[in-house]
Structures are given as C-alpha cells and as structure tokens.
Enzyme design. Sequence first.
Site, PDB file in Angstrom:
ATOM      1  N   SER A 106       1.112  -1.502   0.227  1.00  0.00           N
ATOM      2  CA  SER A 106       0.109   0.021   0.138  1.00  0.00           C
ATOM      3  C   SER A 106       0.982   1.059   0.288  1.00  0.00           C
ATOM      4  CB  SER A 106      -0.835   0.185   1.205  1.00  0.00           C
ATOM      5  OG  SER A 106      -1.800   1.280   1.816  1.00  0.00           O
ATOM      6  N   TYR A 159      -2.036  -0.679  10.844  1.00  0.00           N
ATOM      7  CA  TYR A 159      -1.465  -0.729   9.735  1.00  0.00           C
ATOM      8  C   TYR A 159      -0.816  -0.416   8.740  1.00  0.00           C
ATOM      9  CZ  TYR A 159      -3.094  -1.367   4.982  1.00  0.00           C
ATOM     10  OH  TYR A 159      -3.002  -1.823   3.099  1.00  0.00           O
TER      11      TYR A 159
HETATM   12  N1  LIG Z   1      -8.805  -1.462  -0.493  1.00  0.00           N
HETATM   13  C1  LIG Z   1      -8.002  -0.645  -0.978  1.00  0.00           C
HETATM   14  O1  LIG Z   1      -7.864   0.843  -1.266  1.00  0.00           O
HETATM   15  C2  LIG Z   1      -6.271  -1.279  -0.780  1.00  0.00           C
HETATM   16  C3  LIG Z   1      -4.766   0.029  -0.746  1.00  0.00           C
HETATM   17  C4  LIG Z   1      -3.791  -0.226  -0.435  1.00  0.00           C
HETATM   18  C5  LIG Z   1      -3.521  -2.451  -0.551  1.00  0.00           C
HETATM   19  N2  LIG Z   1      -4.416  -2.527  -0.413  1.00  0.00           N
HETATM   20  C6  LIG Z   1      -4.111  -4.458  -0.095  1.00  0.00           C
HETATM   21  O2  LIG Z   1      -4.997  -4.752  -0.677  1.00  0.00           O
HETATM   22  C7  LIG Z   1      -5.712  -6.155  -0.044  1.00  0.00           C
HETATM   23  C8  LIG Z   1      -6.696  -7.028  -0.520  1.00  0.00           C
HETATM   24  O3  LIG Z   1      -7.227  -5.798  -0.145  1.00  0.00           O
HETATM   25  P1  LIG Z   1      -8.735  -6.097  -0.827  1.00  0.00           P
HETATM   26  O4  LIG Z   1      -9.346  -4.622  -1.325  1.00  0.00           O
HETATM   27  O5  LIG Z   1      -8.923  -6.739  -1.774  1.00  0.00           O
HETATM   28  O6  LIG Z   1      -9.857  -6.240   0.470  1.00  0.00           O
HETATM   29  P2  LIG Z   1     -11.005  -7.317   0.226  1.00  0.00           P
HETATM   30  O7  LIG Z   1     -11.969  -7.252  -0.180  1.00  0.00           O
HETATM   31  O8  LIG Z   1     -11.283  -6.463   2.477  1.00  0.00           O
HETATM   32  O9  LIG Z   1     -10.577  -8.398   0.573  1.00  0.00           O
HETATM   33  C9  LIG Z   1      -8.891  -9.306   1.910  1.00  0.00           C
HETATM   34  C10 LIG Z   1      -9.312 -10.529   1.614  1.00  0.00           C
HETATM   35  O10 LIG Z   1      -7.896 -11.194   1.852  1.00  0.00           O
HETATM   36  C11 LIG Z   1      -8.489 -12.111   2.580  1.00  0.00           C
HETATM   37  N3  LIG Z   1      -8.170 -12.320   4.492  1.00  0.00           N
HETATM   38  C12 LIG Z   1      -7.947 -11.289   5.259  1.00  0.00           C
HETATM   39  N4  LIG Z   1      -7.667 -12.403   6.393  1.00  0.00           N
HETATM   40  C13 LIG Z   1      -6.981 -13.587   5.506  1.00  0.00           C
HETATM   41  C14 LIG Z   1      -6.493 -14.784   6.418  1.00  0.00           C
HETATM   42  N5  LIG Z   1      -5.998 -14.427   7.571  1.00  0.00           N
HETATM   43  N6  LIG Z   1      -5.877 -15.804   5.199  1.00  0.00           N
HETATM   44  C15 LIG Z   1      -6.382 -15.381   4.324  1.00  0.00           C
HETATM   45  N7  LIG Z   1      -7.327 -14.839   3.715  1.00  0.00           N
HETATM   46  C16 LIG Z   1      -7.069 -13.349   4.480  1.00  0.00           C
HETATM   47  C17 LIG Z   1     -10.404 -11.981   3.075  1.00  0.00           C
HETATM   48  O11 LIG Z   1     -10.748 -12.924   3.076  1.00  0.00           O
HETATM   49  P3  LIG Z   1     -12.609 -12.969   4.271  1.00  0.00           P
HETATM   50  O12 LIG Z   1     -13.087 -12.516   3.217  1.00  0.00           O
HETATM   51  O13 LIG Z   1     -12.511 -14.376   4.469  1.00  0.00           O
HETATM   52  O14 LIG Z   1     -12.214 -12.059   4.676  1.00  0.00           O
HETATM   53  C18 LIG Z   1     -10.502 -11.537   1.517  1.00  0.00           C
HETATM   54  O15 LIG Z   1     -10.382 -12.627   0.847  1.00  0.00           O
HETATM   55  C19 LIG Z   1      -4.819  -6.229   0.839  1.00  0.00           C
HETATM   56  O16 LIG Z   1      -3.507  -6.998   1.071  1.00  0.00           O
HETATM   57  C20 LIG Z   1      -5.174  -4.620   1.290  1.00  0.00           C
HETATM   58  O17 LIG Z   1      -3.664  -3.864   2.778  1.00  0.00           O
HETATM   59  C21 LIG Z   1      -5.713  -2.711  -0.552  1.00  0.00           C
END
Ligand SMILES: NC(=O)c1ccc[n+]([C@@H]2O[C@H](COP(=O)([O-])OP(=O)(O)OC[C@H]3O[C@@H](n4cnc5c(N)ncnc54)[C@H](OP(=O)(O)O)[C@@H]3O)[C@@H](O)[C@H]2O)c1
Length: 245
Positions: free
Chosen positions: A140, A163
Amino acid sequence: MKSALITGANKGIGFETARLLLRHGYHVYLGSRDLNAGLRAVDTLRAEGLTAVEAIQMDVSDSASVKAARIEVGQQTEVLDVLINNAGISGGMPQNALGASIEAFRQVFETNVFGVVRVTQAFIDLLQASPQPRIVNVSSSQGSLTLHTDPNYRYYHHKGAVYHPSKAALNMYTIDLAYELRDTAFKVNAVDPGFVATDFNNHRGTGTVEEAGARIAKYAMLDNDGPTGRFISEEYNPQTGEIPW
Ligand SMILES: NC(=O)c1ccc[n+]([C@@H]2O[C@H](COP(=O)([O-])OP(=O)(O)OC[C@H]3O[C@@H](n4cnc5c(N)ncnc54)[C@H](OP(=O)(O)O)[C@@H]3O)[C@@H](O)[C@H]2O)c1
C-alpha cells in the site's frame, strides 16, 4: 499452462486478479480462508467460462492451514509460476500510535506480514521449479515512510498506526526477499493496488477492482527484463509506477 496462487482471492482485489490471470490463460489456485467462500468464487468464475481454477482453503495467519494448502497444491502441480500475497486486513480505523493495543498489532502483523512470510516460505520450492517465477506482495502507498514524513503528501494526516507499519514491514521483507533471489530468474515486487472500493474500506475507495487487479496482474506476468525489488504504485505515479519507499 502457467499457474498462480493468490491468497485472499475469494473477493475484492484478489478475486479480480484471479479473473484476469484466468483470462490470460493461467491456472489459478484461489486461496480463501473460508472454503465455502472460495468455492462460491470459483463457481462465479466457472460460470464465466473460466474453468482452470481451484479453491484452496488457506488462512495465512495459521501455519497448519498454510501447510495443508501446500500439500493440497503439491498434489496437483510440481511447479508454481506466480505467488500473489494479497490477503490483508486493516485492523479497523482509526488507529492511534498511543492508543492501539498490542493485540491489534499482533492481529494485523499476523496476516499482513507473518502471513506473507509463512506462505512464501511454504511455496518457495514450487516457485523455484518455474523458469520464470514471480512474487507480488500486495502492499500500500500507506506503507511509504517517505510520503508519510512529507507534510505536503495528500494523505499526510491520514495516519494508521497499525496498518501502515505492517505494510512498511512487508516492503522491507520484499527488499530482503528480492535481494536473496537476485541471482535467479525470480521477480519479486511490492505493488500498491491503489485506493479502490472494496469491503476493506467499506467501498470508500475511489478506484475500481478492475484497475487494481490489472496493476497486480501486470507484475505477476512480468517479462524476464522486468523489474525486481521495487515498490510500485501506478496510482501514485501513472507514468513510471515508481513510489518512494
Ligand atoms: N482496497 C484498497 O483501497 C487497498 C489499498 C491498498 C492496499 N490494499 C491491499 O489489497 C489487499 C486486498 O485488499 P482488498 O481491498 O481486496 O480487501 P478485501 O475485499 O477485504 O479482501 C481481503 C481478502 O483477504 C482475505 N483475508 C484476510 N485475512 C486473511 C487470512 N488470515 N487468511 C487468508 N485470507 C485472508 C479476506 O478473506 P475474508 O473474505 O475471509 O475476509 C479477503 O479475501 C490487502 O492486502 C490490502 O491491504 C487495498
């Protein structure tokens, strides 16, 4: 056919990245800590005609679960070409440096940092069997030390004491991992997907999962002359993709 393992791919950015890699002809192991959620995601993809996909139960914060996933994938393939460490949690906002509990740090680091280490170490032998192995650590821009010490940075006042350190630590791990693999065919990069609307931020993100998935998939499919050991954010710098550590 090349293969890819994506953690936390049942929804959000991970799911969209799975869809894109499938469209590019990859076989995808779709990691999900909840197997039923993973199976539902696979059903959705198969209904689109994207059939080279398997759900793999894997909670990245649980060593036994990662070990079991490694055995399961190993029964299906001896080679893995791509690992995308995508699973991540924010730990809930706001987070104050003086108020956040040690338990909150433990939970977030367990997934965002130790989870990446666990999965990378568990699957490295399958990746080493690939002629063009690629690791993408989904980071991020909020893990940038340089930006968060610049008062002119647009998110300077958006601190996140739990975070943000987790992504900074992930970045440093990426540097060390890329260094260790520097004389091999590996490409290892930390990639920021951008601020995109997912459950992660209650859909407050301004970008789309399609954009984010494309940014991640690009670094999963790098050519042999592609970069390694870099921190990339096409949202921060659409021209070069470079973002300061
Ligand atoms: N969205 C943004 O703006 C943004 C910006 C910068 C970086 N990111 C990064 O992008 C990545 C994906 O985020 P997203 O936005 O797609 O979030 P999201 O929709 O909340 O998806 C997160 C995913 O990670 C899974 N997860 C969480 N804890 C886990 C664990 N212990 N073991 C296995 N799976 C786990 C969740 O599973 P469940 O469905 O079971 O909860 C879900 O499948 C993350 O690393 C986040 O830090 C996101």
